[in-house]
Design a protein around this motif. Structure first.
Motif, short mmCIF file in Angstrom:
data_model
loop_
_atom_site.label_atom_id
_atom_site.label_comp_id
_atom_site.label_asym_id
_atom_site.label_seq_id
_atom_site.Cartn_x
_atom_site.Cartn_y
_atom_site.Cartn_z
N PRO A 211 0.82 -1.22 0.00
CA PRO A 211 0.00 0.00 0.00
C PRO A 211 0.85 1.26 0.00
O PRO A 211 1.89 1.34 0.67
N GLY A 212 0.41 2.23 -0.78
CA GLY A 212 1.09 3.51 -0.82
C GLY A 212 2.35 3.51 -1.66
O GLY A 212 3.07 4.52 -1.69
N THR A 213 2.64 2.40 -2.34
CA THR A 213 3.83 2.32 -3.18
C THR A 213 3.44 1.78 -4.55
O THR A 213 2.35 1.22 -4.72
N PRO A 214 4.32 1.91 -5.55
CA PRO A 214 4.04 1.32 -6.86
C PRO A 214 4.53 -0.12 -6.99
O PRO A 214 4.51 -0.68 -8.08
N ASP A 266 -0.23 -0.93 -10.33
CA ASP A 266 -1.38 -0.68 -9.46
C ASP A 266 -1.78 0.79 -9.46
O ASP A 266 -2.34 1.29 -8.51
N GLY A 267 -1.53 1.46 -10.55
CA GLY A 267 -1.91 2.85 -10.70
C GLY A 267 -1.82 3.24 -12.16
O GLY A 267 -1.83 2.38 -13.05
N ASP A 268 -1.71 4.51 -12.41
CA ASP A 268 -1.66 5.00 -13.78
C ASP A 268 -0.26 5.48 -14.15
O ASP A 268 -0.11 6.38 -14.98
N SER A 269 0.75 4.90 -13.53
CA SER A 269 2.12 5.27 -13.88
C SER A 269 2.38 4.97 -15.35
O SER A 269 1.99 3.92 -15.85
#
Length: 491
Positions: A211-214, A266-269
């Motif tokens: 959590p909170g990391t890529p 787990d994101g839009d990187s």
């Protein structure tokens, strides 16, 4: 009948039956202990019936039942809307925290009453299918399955022959979702063999996102982080099956045993990367032993992806179906697999470009350098016999695919593949150069969930290798034509 009346009748029956049982004098003369046991069993049955009647009465009066499942419309302002937005809520039941029965000690064998779980949602998500999840999203179960049914024809000129028939190239049963937290995901896939129908384990992994990391870690039987086409689900392929390149060099889905560390998934990187330590290619559903007991000793892989623009979700398919924005992703991958003295380095660069107007383009180069190679292109370089010659080899391939979606249903496509096998890997009577020209079309009845695909492939020089998934039969230097019509259903 009202519950009070029914219980009154039952009580009257008990008051009459119990003394009769205790004082009756049958010819067999049962013992006092046997009579007491019969009375106790009758009391237990009455208690069970009472619990059932209580639940029915509560449900009739609109109260929360003790053990039941209900379906109702989700009201606005709820703090836990269903995941699929369908407005369907299902209440289920779970044991109480103590795990003990609510009955007295004399009735301890009666099943205990379950407490309702009113925060469980179930429904149908058009993107995923049927789902069951907790209101907070910490638990999600997504059971689904799909099959592909195909008619295939293969015509060859050297040696001359024609084959036609029906087949079931794929049928898979899948469980995926998350447990305890949305950051802990899992997937289990059982797939049938395309030639025997036997069921075997395919993907089986757990993945944890920090959590909170890529960053995230994944372990189990995973898809080797190497080639974009190979990583995609077969349901999202443009053509009836994966390319010849994928099925020959990467064994289709390229499932490997191993552990993976990933970044940016787990994101839009715009940048994503995954690196894995594995047991090597073509080495799933095996134990820990090395070559030659198994097909490889060990392996390592890495895949890098750069999204210049677009949505990552659109990158999960080859078509531009339902794309809302243009997409351009550049990618590359490496895999090193060692099997005894042989070591194979496979490398990939690829590109995918989609437009919301329906145009999609995919291109890739795959090469493989194998040191001390004594095997065929479908192996890790392990020799086919003890006397097989060993040499360093290099195979090169190119894939290009274009499609145009029309009115979100009809999609003509074209694919070209070029494979140049090292002559040392194939029989001298065959042509080591393969050209595959494929034309076809998809018709999406309900997106990928129900679609019909037809394709015609022309190989002017045939192929030195065979592959059942592509309906490819090894031939000498003559031409080969493959016709395929396939229906896919996902449930």
């Amino acid at each position: 009948m009202h519950i009070a009346k029914r219980l009154g009748v039952l009580s009257g029956v008990i008051s009459v039956i119990c003394p009769a049982i205790l004082h009756a004098q049958p010819t067999t003369q049962p013992s006092q202990e046997e009579l007491a046991k019969e009375v106790q069993e009758l009391q237990v049955e009455v208690q069970e019936l009472k619990a059932r009647l209580d639940a029915e009465e509560a449900a009739k009066n609109g109260n929360a039942p003790t053990v039941t499942a209900t379906t109702s419309t989700q009201q606005g302002g709820s703090s836990a809307p269903p995941a699929n937005g369908s407005g369907t809520q299902m209440a289920s039941a779970e044991p109480n925290s103590s795990g003990q029965s609510n009955s007295s000690s004399t009735q301890s064998h009666v099943p205990h009453v379950l407490e309702p779980l009113n925060d469980l949602h179930a429904g149908y998500d058009p993107d995923k299918g049927f789902i069951i999840r907790s209101g907070d999203g910490n638990f999600l179960l997504h059971p689904w399955a799909f099959f592909q049914f195909r008619n295939a024809t293969n015509y060859r000129t050297s040696p001359s022959g024609i084959d036609n028939g029906f087949e079931m190239p794929r049928a898979k049963f899948i469980l995926d979702g998350n447990v305890f937290t949305p950051d802990l995901k899992y997937q289990l896939i059982w797939a049938t063999s395309d030639t025997t129908g036997d069921l075997q384990l395919q993907d089986a992994w757990a993945r944890y996102h920090f959590p909170g990391t890529p960053f995230a870690v994944e372990a189990g039987q995973i898809r080797d982080p190497l080639d974009h086409e190979q990583i995609l689900f077969a349901t999202k392929s443009m053509t009836p099956d994966r390319s010849i390149v994928n099925n020959v060099f990467l064994n289709g889905d390229d499932i490997v045993k191993g552990a993976e560390l990933s970044y940016g998934y787990d994101g839009d990187s715009p940048i994503r990367d995954a690196v894995a330590i594995t047991s090597g290619q073509r080495n799933s559903n095996t134990d820990f032993e090395e070559y030659p007991t198994n097909s490889a000793d060990w392996g390592a892989a890495n895949r890098f992806e750069w999204k210049l623009f677009g949505n990552w979700k659109d990158y999960e398919q080859f078509t531009a179906l339902d794309d809302k924005k243009p997409l351009l992703v550049l990618g590359g991958g490496l895999d090193y697999t060692e099997a005894g003295a042989a070591g194979a380095l496979t490398h990939v660069v690829d590109m995918q470009y989609d437009l919301p107007e329906g145009t999609s383009v995919y291109a890739a180069y795959l090469g493989r350098y194998t040191q001390d190679n004594g095997g065929s292109p479908t192996t890790n370089g392990s020799p086919t016999s003890a006397t097989a010659a060993r040499t360093n080899t290099y195979d090169s391939t190119v894939r290009v695919m274009v499609a145009q979606l029309i009115q979100n249903h009809f999609e003509p496509f074209a694919r070209y593949e070029y494979l140049s096998f090292d002559p040392a890997e194939v029989h001298s009577d065959t042509n080591p150069r393969v050209n595959d020209i494929t034309l076809g079309a998809n018709y999406y009845f309900y997106g990928h969930r129900a679609k019909l695909t037809g394709a015609a492939s022309y190989l002017p020089n045939g192929s030195p290798v065979a592959n059942t998934l592509d309906d490819l039969i090894a031939s000498h230097r003559g031409a080969e034509v493959i016709l395929q019509i396939q229906f896919q259903l996902m449930i």
